[in-house]
Design an enzyme around this catalytic site. Structure first.
Site, PDB file in Angstrom:
ATOM      1  N   ARG A  52      99.980  76.995  29.376  1.00  0.00           N
ATOM      2  CA  ARG A  52     100.014  78.166  28.492  1.00  0.00           C
ATOM      3  C   ARG A  52      99.824  79.486  29.238  1.00  0.00           C
ATOM      4  NH1 ARG A  52      98.999  73.952  25.901  1.00  0.00           N
ATOM      5  NH2 ARG A  52      97.822  73.500  27.769  1.00  0.00           N
ATOM      6  N   THR A  53      98.781  79.554  30.055  1.00  0.00           N
ATOM      7  CA  THR A  53      98.422  80.855  30.618  1.00  0.00           C
ATOM      8  C   THR A  53      99.507  81.356  31.569  1.00  0.00           C
ATOM      9  OG1 THR A  53      96.135  80.126  30.462  1.00  0.00           O
ATOM     10  CG2 THR A  53      96.540  82.147  31.686  1.00  0.00           C
ATOM     11  N   LYS A  82      96.378  76.992  54.634  1.00  0.00           N
ATOM     12  CA  LYS A  82      96.145  77.146  56.079  1.00  0.00           C
ATOM     13  C   LYS A  82      94.833  77.857  56.364  1.00  0.00           C
ATOM     14  CE  LYS A  82     101.090  78.154  56.380  1.00  0.00           C
ATOM     15  NZ  LYS A  82     102.011  79.287  56.561  1.00  0.00           N
ATOM     16  N   ARG A 103      94.828  82.436  38.610  1.00  0.00           N
ATOM     17  CA  ARG A 103      93.875  81.396  38.204  1.00  0.00           C
ATOM     18  C   ARG A 103      93.331  80.787  39.483  1.00  0.00           C
ATOM     19  NH1 ARG A 103      94.829  77.061  33.560  1.00  0.00           N
ATOM     20  NH2 ARG A 103      94.252  78.953  32.428  1.00  0.00           N
ATOM     21  N   HIS A 131      87.400  83.090  31.275  1.00  0.00           N
ATOM     22  CA  HIS A 131      88.839  83.112  30.997  1.00  0.00           C
ATOM     23  C   HIS A 131      89.049  84.255  29.998  1.00  0.00           C
ATOM     24  CE1 HIS A 131      92.895  81.937  30.469  1.00  0.00           C
ATOM     25  NE2 HIS A 131      92.755  80.634  30.231  1.00  0.00           N
TER      26      HIS A 131
HETATM   27  N1   CP Z   1      94.288  77.624  27.374  1.00  0.00           N
HETATM   28  C1   CP Z   1      94.667  77.497  28.663  1.00  0.00           C
HETATM   29  O1   CP Z   1      94.109  78.137  29.569  1.00  0.00           O
HETATM   30  O2   CP Z   1      95.703  76.631  28.842  1.00  0.00           O
HETATM   31  P1   CP Z   1      96.377  76.313  30.252  1.00  0.00           P
HETATM   32  O3   CP Z   1      95.321  75.654  31.115  1.00  0.00           O
HETATM   33  O4   CP Z   1      97.536  75.420  29.947  1.00  0.00           O
HETATM   34  O5   CP Z   1      96.799  77.622  30.862  1.00  0.00           O
END
Ligand code: CP
Length: 306
Positions: A52-53, A82, A103, A131
């Protein structure tokens, strides 16, 4: 705001401005939206898995007329493998892109490296820390579904220790008026002590539910989460999850106006049999992520707000 690393950076006014901007962008004709980030490049660097993100951020850039350069599975497939430091990654990628969405597996490493980036860095999920963009889209979803972000009983379930979406959402909800929190979690997976202290200091009422039925009864919002199996550290954390699955029987104690949210992915903690119920809002929530991330990028790269 230069970088967006923590939900602490988003006050109530900014949150509502982003919600209004997300609504405006949702309604905007696509050809108009495509002019907003025309000529901009956004880098997406994902050191942990995501559906999703990453895809909603990338879709948001394209919907706004920008372009994306991406490193998926960056822990293995970028020069981080590396031994390159994250600070150097930011210094270099910041020469190619106008913003970096990342991320990362370490919240501490991300926080320490962000100041070295010459372009805005957006935290798209950092280890078991925060998040923040998920919390913004969660708030947007609650507002869209119930018409308010105040005077709500919110049941937060599942892995509260490692679940970064919960950490950001609770911090954001604590800024709103009239929020009552109910928690239900496997015994070893309660809130991290520093977040529990923060919540106590905020004065927000928090109760611990006896069981799942007790947790969801009469709630306005049920926020279910996955046990973060990949982050469990000790034998005693490897607990059974059966008691944490929301099933059709739980709908009987949930008001008709209530909504069930989940950041997804789900892996058994919501029975798919409840998906057709109007109260199951988690796929609408995932869709809202696109518009909230469009609003955030528009804000960070062009200074636009609702
Ligand atoms: N909700 C969420 O962070 O989903 P993903 O891990 O698929 O990005």
């Amino acid at each position: 705001m230069f970088h967006a690393l923590s939900i602490a950076q988003f006050d109530v006014d900014t949150t509502f401005q982003l919600i209004r901007r997300a609504e405006a962008l949702r309604a905007m004709p696509r050809h108009e939206a495509r002019a907003l980030l025309a000529g901009d490049i956004v880098a997406t660097l994902f050191y942990e898995p995501s559906t999703r993100t990453r895809l909603s951020f990338e879709a948001a850039v394209y919907r706004l007329g920008g372009q994306v350069v991406s490193a998926e599975n960056a822990r293995e497939n970028s020069s981080s493998k590396k031994g390159e430091s994250l600070a150097d990654v930011f210094r270099v990628v910041g020469c190619y892109a106008d913003a970096i969405v990342i991320r990362h597996h370490s919240a501490e490493e991300l926080d320490a490296a962000a100041p070295f980036s010459p372009v805005p860095v957006i935290n798209a999920g950092a280890g078991s820390g925060e998040h923040p963009t998920q919390a913004l889209l969660d708030a947007y979803t609650i507002w869209r579904e119930l018409g308010r972000l105040s005077d709500l009983t919110v049941a937060v379930l599942g892995d509260l220790k490692y679940g970064r979406t919960v950490h950001s959402l609770l911090r954001l909800l604590a800024k709103m008026d009239g929020i009552r929190i109910r928690l239900f979690h496997p015994e070893p997976l309660g809130l991290p002590p520093e977040l529990a202290a923060e919540m106590r200091d905020s004065g927000i009422p928090i109760e611990i539910a006896e069981d799942l039925e007790d947790a969801v009864r009469g709630a306005d919002i049920v926020y279910q989460t996955r046990i973060q199996a990949e982050r469990l550290q000790a034998e005693h954390e490897l607990c059974a999850t059966d008691d944490y699955a929301i099933r059709r029987s739980h709908l009987a104690v949930l008001p008709e106006h209530a909504r069930i949210l989940h950041p997804l992915p789900r892996v058994g903690e919501i029975d798919p049999a409840i998906d057709p119920d109007d109260r199951a809002a988690y796929f609408r929530q995932a869709e809202n992520g696109l518009y909230m991330r469009m609003a955030l990028l528009d804000h960070m790269l062009r200074g636009e707000l609702g």
